[in-house]
Each structure stands twice: as C-alpha cells, then as structure tokens.
Design a protein around this motif. Structure first.
Motif, PDB file in Angstrom:
ATOM      1  N   ALA A  78       0.644 -13.362  13.045  1.00  0.00           N
ATOM      2  CA  ALA A  78      -0.273 -12.389  13.651  1.00  0.00           C
ATOM      3  C   ALA A  78      -0.481 -12.968  15.186  1.00  0.00           C
ATOM      4  O   ALA A  78      -0.655 -12.448  16.147  1.00  0.00           O
ATOM      5  N   GLY A  79      -0.408 -14.336  15.120  1.00  0.00           N
ATOM      6  CA  GLY A  79      -0.905 -14.758  16.538  1.00  0.00           C
ATOM      7  C   GLY A  79      -2.352 -14.512  16.834  1.00  0.00           C
ATOM      8  O   GLY A  79      -3.151 -14.166  15.981  1.00  0.00           O
ATOM      9  N   ALA A  80      -2.792 -14.576  18.221  1.00  0.00           N
ATOM     10  CA  ALA A  80      -4.075 -14.481  18.156  1.00  0.00           C
ATOM     11  C   ALA A  80      -4.709 -12.871  18.544  1.00  0.00           C
ATOM     12  O   ALA A  80      -5.795 -12.598  18.549  1.00  0.00           O
ATOM     13  N   LEU A  81      -3.965 -11.858  18.454  1.00  0.00           N
ATOM     14  CA  LEU A  81      -4.187 -10.733  18.958  1.00  0.00           C
ATOM     15  C   LEU A  81      -3.997  -9.596  17.577  1.00  0.00           C
ATOM     16  O   LEU A  81      -3.840  -8.402  17.880  1.00  0.00           O
ATOM     17  N   LEU A  82      -4.137  -9.984  16.232  1.00  0.00           N
ATOM     18  CA  LEU A  82      -4.073  -9.088  15.199  1.00  0.00           C
ATOM     19  C   LEU A  82      -5.245  -8.287  15.164  1.00  0.00           C
ATOM     20  O   LEU A  82      -4.938  -6.944  14.825  1.00  0.00           O
ATOM     21  N   VAL A  83      -6.378  -8.511  15.653  1.00  0.00           N
ATOM     22  CA  VAL A  83      -7.637  -7.746  15.434  1.00  0.00           C
ATOM     23  C   VAL A  83      -7.044  -6.366  16.478  1.00  0.00           C
ATOM     24  O   VAL A  83      -7.485  -5.278  16.264  1.00  0.00           O
ATOM     25  N   VAL A  84      -6.563  -6.544  17.648  1.00  0.00           N
ATOM     26  CA  VAL A  84      -6.327  -5.642  18.434  1.00  0.00           C
ATOM     27  C   VAL A  84      -4.980  -4.681  18.073  1.00  0.00           C
ATOM     28  O   VAL A  84      -5.262  -3.443  18.237  1.00  0.00           O
ATOM     29  N   TRP A  85      -4.166  -5.403  17.502  1.00  0.00           N
ATOM     30  CA  TRP A  85      -2.888  -4.528  16.941  1.00  0.00           C
ATOM     31  C   TRP A  85      -3.581  -3.626  15.892  1.00  0.00           C
ATOM     32  O   TRP A  85      -3.342  -2.462  15.894  1.00  0.00           O
ATOM     33  N   PHE A  86      -4.383  -3.924  14.921  1.00  0.00           N
ATOM     34  CA  PHE A  86      -4.816  -3.046  13.771  1.00  0.00           C
ATOM     35  C   PHE A  86      -5.708  -2.112  14.232  1.00  0.00           C
ATOM     36  O   PHE A  86      -5.971  -0.898  13.812  1.00  0.00           O
ATOM     37  N   SER A  87      -6.708  -2.675  15.175  1.00  0.00           N
ATOM     38  CA  SER A  87      -7.734  -1.485  15.871  1.00  0.00           C
ATOM     39  C   SER A  87      -6.917  -0.324  16.593  1.00  0.00           C
ATOM     40  O   SER A  87      -7.461   0.798  16.770  1.00  0.00           O
ATOM     41  N   GLN A  88      -5.806  -0.752  17.110  1.00  0.00           N
ATOM     42  CA  GLN A  88      -5.198   0.405  17.977  1.00  0.00           C
ATOM     43  C   GLN A  88      -4.091   1.004  17.487  1.00  0.00           C
ATOM     44  O   GLN A  88      -3.701   1.813  18.125  1.00  0.00           O
ATOM     45  N   ALA A  89      -4.169   0.917  15.995  1.00  0.00           N
ATOM     46  CA  ALA A  89      -2.946   1.768  15.415  1.00  0.00           C
ATOM     47  C   ALA A  89      -1.860   1.518  16.060  1.00  0.00           C
ATOM     48  O   ALA A  89      -0.946   2.765  16.230  1.00  0.00           O
ATOM     49  N   GLY A  90      -1.384   0.258  16.464  1.00  0.00           N
ATOM     50  CA  GLY A  90      -0.110  -0.054  17.138  1.00  0.00           C
ATOM     51  C   GLY A  90       1.195  -0.025  16.126  1.00  0.00           C
ATOM     52  O   GLY A  90       1.200   0.550  15.041  1.00  0.00           O
ATOM     53  N   GLU A  91       1.999  -0.935  16.480  1.00  0.00           N
ATOM     54  CA  GLU A  91       3.452  -1.102  15.925  1.00  0.00           C
ATOM     55  C   GLU A  91       3.110  -1.534  14.517  1.00  0.00           C
ATOM     56  O   GLU A  91       3.898  -1.128  13.667  1.00  0.00           O
ATOM     57  N   ILE A  92       2.169  -2.364  14.233  1.00  0.00           N
ATOM     58  CA  ILE A  92       2.065  -2.811  12.748  1.00  0.00           C
ATOM     59  C   ILE A  92       1.767  -1.720  11.878  1.00  0.00           C
ATOM     60  O   ILE A  92       2.231  -1.517  10.812  1.00  0.00           O
ATOM     61  N   ASN A  93       0.520  -0.984  12.273  1.00  0.00           N
ATOM     62  CA  ASN A  93       0.013   0.122  11.579  1.00  0.00           C
ATOM     63  C   ASN A  93       1.296   1.117  11.234  1.00  0.00           C
ATOM     64  O   ASN A  93       1.269   1.816  10.146  1.00  0.00           O
ATOM     65  N   PHE A  94       2.075   1.408  12.291  1.00  0.00           N
ATOM     66  CA  PHE A  94       3.246   2.343  12.233  1.00  0.00           C
ATOM     67  C   PHE A  94       4.120   1.702  11.077  1.00  0.00           C
ATOM     68  O   PHE A  94       4.546   2.573  10.104  1.00  0.00           O
ATOM     69  N   PHE A  95       4.600   0.540  11.074  1.00  0.00           N
ATOM     70  CA  PHE A  95       5.372  -0.155   9.978  1.00  0.00           C
ATOM     71  C   PHE A  95       4.820  -0.001   8.646  1.00  0.00           C
ATOM     72  O   PHE A  95       5.536  -0.048   7.636  1.00  0.00           O
ATOM     73  N   ILE A  96       3.534  -0.277   8.566  1.00  0.00           N
ATOM     74  CA  ILE A  96       2.913  -0.461   7.230  1.00  0.00           C
ATOM     75  C   ILE A  96       2.913   0.877   6.467  1.00  0.00           C
ATOM     76  O   ILE A  96       3.539   0.958   5.576  1.00  0.00           O
ATOM     77  N   ALA A  97       2.473   1.812   7.209  1.00  0.00           N
ATOM     78  CA  ALA A  97       2.559   3.306   6.878  1.00  0.00           C
ATOM     79  C   ALA A  97       4.025   3.693   6.482  1.00  0.00           C
ATOM     80  O   ALA A  97       4.231   4.529   5.545  1.00  0.00           O
ATOM     81  N   LYS A  98       5.037   3.414   7.350  1.00  0.00           N
ATOM     82  CA  LYS A  98       6.545   3.620   7.092  1.00  0.00           C
ATOM     83  C   LYS A  98       6.825   3.184   5.912  1.00  0.00           C
ATOM     84  O   LYS A  98       7.488   3.890   4.805  1.00  0.00           O
ATOM     85  N   ALA A  99       6.357   1.874   5.594  1.00  0.00           N
ATOM     86  CA  ALA A  99       6.758   1.401   4.310  1.00  0.00           C
ATOM     87  C   ALA A  99       5.935   1.823   3.252  1.00  0.00           C
ATOM     88  O   ALA A  99       6.547   2.074   1.988  1.00  0.00           O
ATOM     89  N   ILE A 100       4.859   2.181   3.124  1.00  0.00           N
ATOM     90  CA  ILE A 100       4.044   2.913   2.127  1.00  0.00           C
ATOM     91  C   ILE A 100       4.476   4.386   1.960  1.00  0.00           C
ATOM     92  O   ILE A 100       4.867   4.775   0.773  1.00  0.00           O
ATOM     93  N   ASN A 101       4.989   5.023   2.998  1.00  0.00           N
ATOM     94  CA  ASN A 101       5.674   6.497   2.767  1.00  0.00           C
ATOM     95  C   ASN A 101       6.796   6.609   2.242  1.00  0.00           C
ATOM     96  O   ASN A 101       7.234   7.329   1.572  1.00  0.00           O
ATOM     97  N   GLU A 102       7.749   5.440   2.553  1.00  0.00           N
ATOM     98  CA  GLU A 102       9.178   5.688   2.515  1.00  0.00           C
ATOM     99  C   GLU A 102       9.474   4.708   1.133  1.00  0.00           C
ATOM    100  O   GLU A 102      10.560   4.718   0.879  1.00  0.00           O
ATOM    101  N   SER A 103       8.924   4.162   0.635  1.00  0.00           N
ATOM    102  CA  SER A 103       9.305   2.973  -0.391  1.00  0.00           C
ATOM    103  C   SER A 103       8.551   3.264  -1.578  1.00  0.00           C
ATOM    104  O   SER A 103       7.391   3.652  -1.570  1.00  0.00           O
ATOM    105  N   SER A 104       9.385   2.800  -2.629  1.00  0.00           N
ATOM    106  CA  SER A 104       8.521   2.758  -3.912  1.00  0.00           C
ATOM    107  C   SER A 104       7.414   1.683  -3.999  1.00  0.00           C
ATOM    108  O   SER A 104       6.407   1.963  -4.618  1.00  0.00           O
ATOM    109  N   PHE A 105       7.844   0.843  -3.555  1.00  0.00           N
ATOM    110  CA  PHE A 105       6.878  -0.439  -3.612  1.00  0.00           C
ATOM    111  C   PHE A 105       6.867  -1.265  -2.329  1.00  0.00           C
ATOM    112  O   PHE A 105       7.688  -1.486  -1.694  1.00  0.00           O
TER     113      PHE A 105
END
Length: 154
Positions: free
Chosen positions: A25-52
C-alpha cells in the motif's frame, strides 16, 4: 503514487479461475480506496470475473480500527483469513518504538473460507530485512475444481 498491486489470474480448463492480488500500500492506501481508483477497479474485476479471489499484502492500516481499505474489502464480500481471536492476537508489524499492529492481511472470497487449510503469521526477518511478519494461507482447491461442485457455488 507510492505502492504496488500485483494481479494474477489462474485459469483452469473447467472454466474456473482464481484471481490473486498482492498489495503493497505505501502511505496512500486510504486515498486509493476512498477515491474508487485503480485498486477498487482490480478488486471488482477479480470478484466479477473470477470464481475465487485471494487478496493479500501490506495494507498499511490497522484493521481493528476498521479503516477505509479494511471496510472496502468487507463491503466487497471478502473475508479476513485471520478470522476470530486469531486476528486479534496476531501482530504483523512492529517498529523501533515498540508500536505493534496488524497491518498485513490475506482476504479470501467467501466461497474459499471452507477450503482454507492453514492461515498464520511467520517471522521472516531471518530471510528479509523487514519489520513485518509474513501472513500466509494454504488453500485446498482439489474439490473446488470439480465442475460438479462448482455448479453449487454459482
């Protein structure tokens, strides 16, 4: 932006897939998650496109305070693999001022919880120059890769 996200998708011939995400995460994780940025995109992609889904790493946040990243993982249906009293007692980070916290996690999708064989924390300071402990999980995919069992999950 400091931090890194590693995304690996394993595909099996019976159309099952496992997405593995590794986070520093480094120091900016709170900003990443609160702004629905790149990490949210990849988490949602993983959940929507993967079995596990398996999502682990250095979140740089103490989950006992239910910070933004921890809450986001729970909102997305992921489960902290260090569940129950184990999560409270296991500290994964300490600094030179004797401050100790749990800031490293492995989250798994709900359909993997019963397949967890082992989860724990290990001292890796003998091998790496780090102030963190390693959080690890062992998952048995054997029965899950059977297409008959998979049809029960969906």
């Amino acid at each position: 932006m400091s931090g890194r996200l590693l995304f690996i998708k394993l595909l099996f011939k019976n159309k099952l897939s496992v997405s593995i995400l590794g986070l520093y995460a480094g120091a900016l994780l709170v900003v990443w998650f609160s702004q629905a940025g790149e990490i949210n995109f990849f988490i949602a992609k993983a959940i929507n496109e993967s079995s596990f889904v398996v999502f682990g790493g250095d979140f740089n946040e103490d989950g006992s305070q239910k910070c933004a990243s921890f809450k986001k993982c729970l909102e997305l249906g992921l489960v902290n693999s260090l569940i129950g009293s184990l999560a409270i007692k296991m500290l994964t980070w300490a600094n030179s001022r004797s401050v100790m916290k749990t800031i490293d996690y492995v989250f798994v999708s709900l359909n993997l919880v019963n397949s967890l064989v082992h989860c724990g924390i290990s001292d890796i300071s003998e091998y790496f120059d780090t102030d963190h402990q390693a959080v690890s999980v062992s998952i048995s995919l054997g029965g899950l890769l059977d297409t008959h069992l998979f049809s029960l999950h969906k």
